[in-house]
Design an enzyme around this catalytic site. Sequence first.
Site, PDB file in Angstrom:
ATOM      1  N   GLN A  41       0.833  -1.207   0.000  1.00 25.59           N
ATOM      2  CA  GLN A  41       0.000   0.000   0.000  1.00 25.59           C
ATOM      3  C   GLN A  41       0.868   1.257   0.000  1.00 25.59           C
ATOM      4  O   GLN A  41       1.716   1.428   0.873  1.00 25.59           O
ATOM      5  CB  GLN A  41      -0.931   0.018   1.205  1.00 25.59           C
ATOM      6  CG  GLN A  41      -1.904  -1.145   1.273  1.00 25.59           C
ATOM      7  CD  GLN A  41      -1.416  -2.256   2.188  1.00 25.59           C
ATOM      8  OE1 GLN A  41      -0.222  -2.583   2.180  1.00 25.59           O
ATOM      9  NE2 GLN A  41      -2.315  -2.831   2.968  1.00 25.59           N
TER      10      GLN A  41
ATOM     11  N   GLN B 218      -0.190  -0.199  -5.736  1.00 28.60           N
ATOM     12  CA  GLN B 218      -1.295  -0.589  -4.861  1.00 28.60           C
ATOM     13  C   GLN B 218      -1.791   0.630  -4.087  1.00 28.60           C
ATOM     14  O   GLN B 218      -1.014   1.369  -3.494  1.00 28.60           O
ATOM     15  CB  GLN B 218      -0.856  -1.681  -3.880  1.00 28.60           C
ATOM     16  CG  GLN B 218      -1.967  -2.180  -2.975  1.00 28.60           C
ATOM     17  CD  GLN B 218      -1.568  -3.388  -2.144  1.00 28.60           C
ATOM     18  OE1 GLN B 218      -0.526  -3.997  -2.382  1.00 28.60           O
ATOM     19  NE2 GLN B 218      -2.393  -3.744  -1.176  1.00 28.60           N
ATOM     20  N   ASP B 219      -3.121   0.843  -4.124  1.00 33.50           N
ATOM     21  CA  ASP B 219      -3.773   1.912  -3.349  1.00 33.50           C
ATOM     22  C   ASP B 219      -3.351   3.311  -3.809  1.00 33.50           C
ATOM     23  O   ASP B 219      -3.065   4.192  -2.984  1.00 33.50           O
ATOM     24  CB  ASP B 219      -3.479   1.761  -1.847  1.00 33.50           C
ATOM     25  CG  ASP B 219      -4.194   0.561  -1.234  1.00 33.50           C
ATOM     26  OD1 ASP B 219      -4.826  -0.201  -1.980  1.00 33.50           O
ATOM     27  OD2 ASP B 219      -4.099   0.389  -0.009  1.00 33.50           O
TER      28      ASP B 219
ATOM     29  N   ASP C 217      -6.318  -2.642  -6.048  1.00 34.87           N
ATOM     30  CA  ASP C 217      -7.226  -1.761  -5.292  1.00 34.87           C
ATOM     31  C   ASP C 217      -6.856  -0.297  -5.472  1.00 34.87           C
ATOM     32  O   ASP C 217      -6.868   0.484  -4.513  1.00 34.87           O
ATOM     33  CB  ASP C 217      -7.185  -2.112  -3.792  1.00 34.87           C
ATOM     34  CG  ASP C 217      -7.437  -3.582  -3.518  1.00 34.87           C
ATOM     35  OD1 ASP C 217      -8.085  -4.252  -4.344  1.00 34.87           O
ATOM     36  OD2 ASP C 217      -6.976  -4.072  -2.468  1.00 34.87           O
TER      37      ASP C 217
ATOM     38  N   ARG D 153     -13.354  -5.420  -5.949  1.00 29.02           N
ATOM     39  CA  ARG D 153     -13.566  -6.484  -4.968  1.00 29.02           C
ATOM     40  C   ARG D 153     -14.019  -5.850  -3.658  1.00 29.02           C
ATOM     41  O   ARG D 153     -13.698  -4.688  -3.376  1.00 29.02           O
ATOM     42  CB  ARG D 153     -12.311  -7.332  -4.761  1.00 29.02           C
ATOM     43  CG  ARG D 153     -11.089  -6.598  -4.257  1.00 29.02           C
ATOM     44  CD  ARG D 153      -9.945  -7.559  -3.998  1.00 29.02           C
ATOM     45  NE  ARG D 153      -8.755  -6.894  -3.492  1.00 29.02           N
ATOM     46  CZ  ARG D 153      -7.782  -7.510  -2.827  1.00 29.02           C
ATOM     47  NH1 ARG D 153      -7.879  -8.811  -2.572  1.00 29.02           N
ATOM     48  NH2 ARG D 153      -6.719  -6.843  -2.410  1.00 29.02           N
TER      49      ARG D 153
END
Length: 528
Positions: A322, A344-345, A366, A434
């Site tokens: 993240q 990520q993120d 994500d 998700r």
Amino acid sequence: MATMMVMPLIINVFLIFVVQFSFLLSPAASFDVPGGVNWWCGKTPYPDACKSFINHDPHTYVTRTKSEFRKMALQVAMDRALRAESHTKWLEPKCRNEREKAAWADCLKLYQDTVLQLNRTLDPSIKCTDFDAQTWLSTALTNLQTCRAGFIELGVSDFMLPLMSNNVSKLISNTLAINKAISQNQNYTDGRFPSWVSPGDRKLLQSSSPASRANMVVAQDGSGNFRTIKAALDAVSKQRKGSGRFIIHVKAGVYRENLEIGNGMKNIMLVGDGMRSTIITGSRSVGGGFTTFNSATVAVTGEGFIAMGITFRNTAGPQNHQAVALRSGSDLSVFYRCGFEGYQDTLYVHSQRQFYRECYIYGTVDFIFGNAAVVLQNCMILPRRPMDGQSNVVTAQGRTDPNQNTGISIHNCRVMASSDLKPVQSSFKTFLGRPWKEYSRTVYLQTYLDTLVDPAGWMEWSGNFALNTLYYGEYRNFGPASSTARRVKWRGYRVITNPSEASRFTVGNFISGGSWLPATGVPFNSGL
């Protein structure tokens, strides 16, 4: 003898009268009858917490309307939040290591913001609509979930989290349920701009050169007022008077800074020289010891923030997990022609009402996530090459309560492979989203889905978690991966065919903004 018999009778009658009269005065007396506290509490998601705290509040009284009960429940939530904030401050010396202290520091900030959000809903001097209240209460609850998440992701939840346990989340969930029950329909507005964008801001956003109206200039070559954005923001916080729009022109350059634009800095506008020219970059990550919340290169919570012509970047790389480029908890915020680059993120749409127009968003896992009420419109969403063995997931929406008015709406955008993914696209799966949290809510409306999107469309978080309680929808998408024939069969997934259902997630309805700005030369309206 007769007189002696009358006296006990008079005393008994008097005692009965006192008991009955005190019964009428006591709030506890009528708790279980209609209008009593227990009766109202029985209609909330957490009746035991409601009864426990409201019954022991000295200001409790028998209520006659839902509005009165909402005010009472809000006040109790505020009182408990203030105690929790004070208790959190007290816990600082108990942190045993730097990771615990990092998570604790986030929690203190988040509890302070929770108190602020609750106060906004209670303050009679603030014109607060039911929709405003639902937004601010949703943010308050999200803050507490974020606090908890920091300890878990840094692997230090065993000691500190039990010390921070309280019932504030349950009390806020109760107020969300009460407020939703009495809320009126949102105001629908048409036109090119939402109602909260002032005429001056509209002219500014439609102007060909908003930088020419800047109050302050940042330039690395010394030609402006400051060489760093942080120095400019520090000066604004000290010198600025009033809360009108304040424009900072950030000239072309790569600014290696981590910035925070806090609650006290309202209506700040950062104007760059274009997303390819003005870049703000950092490299914080969970792998580097930061919480996701505090890994952001730029974090903004000040209300009414606008960014235009800037790229927000995090270079930590996929191996550090993240790593946020931008985190926004700014209510009524706008990002226009901006870039967001990470893995990520990348883009943390943490909370409040937000709008993104004509932006480019790059990431892997994500990479658009959070629990804001957010609409992305006319944006390019560009999954990039992840680490070996990973799949790309565009969204991870974090709604934890069915009464939160939050979700991610992706409207008239394009989901396509970035240049580094395209040559190896067949080696990695890409999904639309998700369920990060139990009531995750995401919709794609009239969006182009290129070949990289997996036919199943959506990915599980963990087994059957949230598959029945989530709300994922697709409405009239197009492109080679838009067919819903092989999509997941979850109870919470739906192919939206009714325009009225789809319109709930448009700019005009979902964030009560009319048609969000700022699209000079590109016709669109607040609906589908």
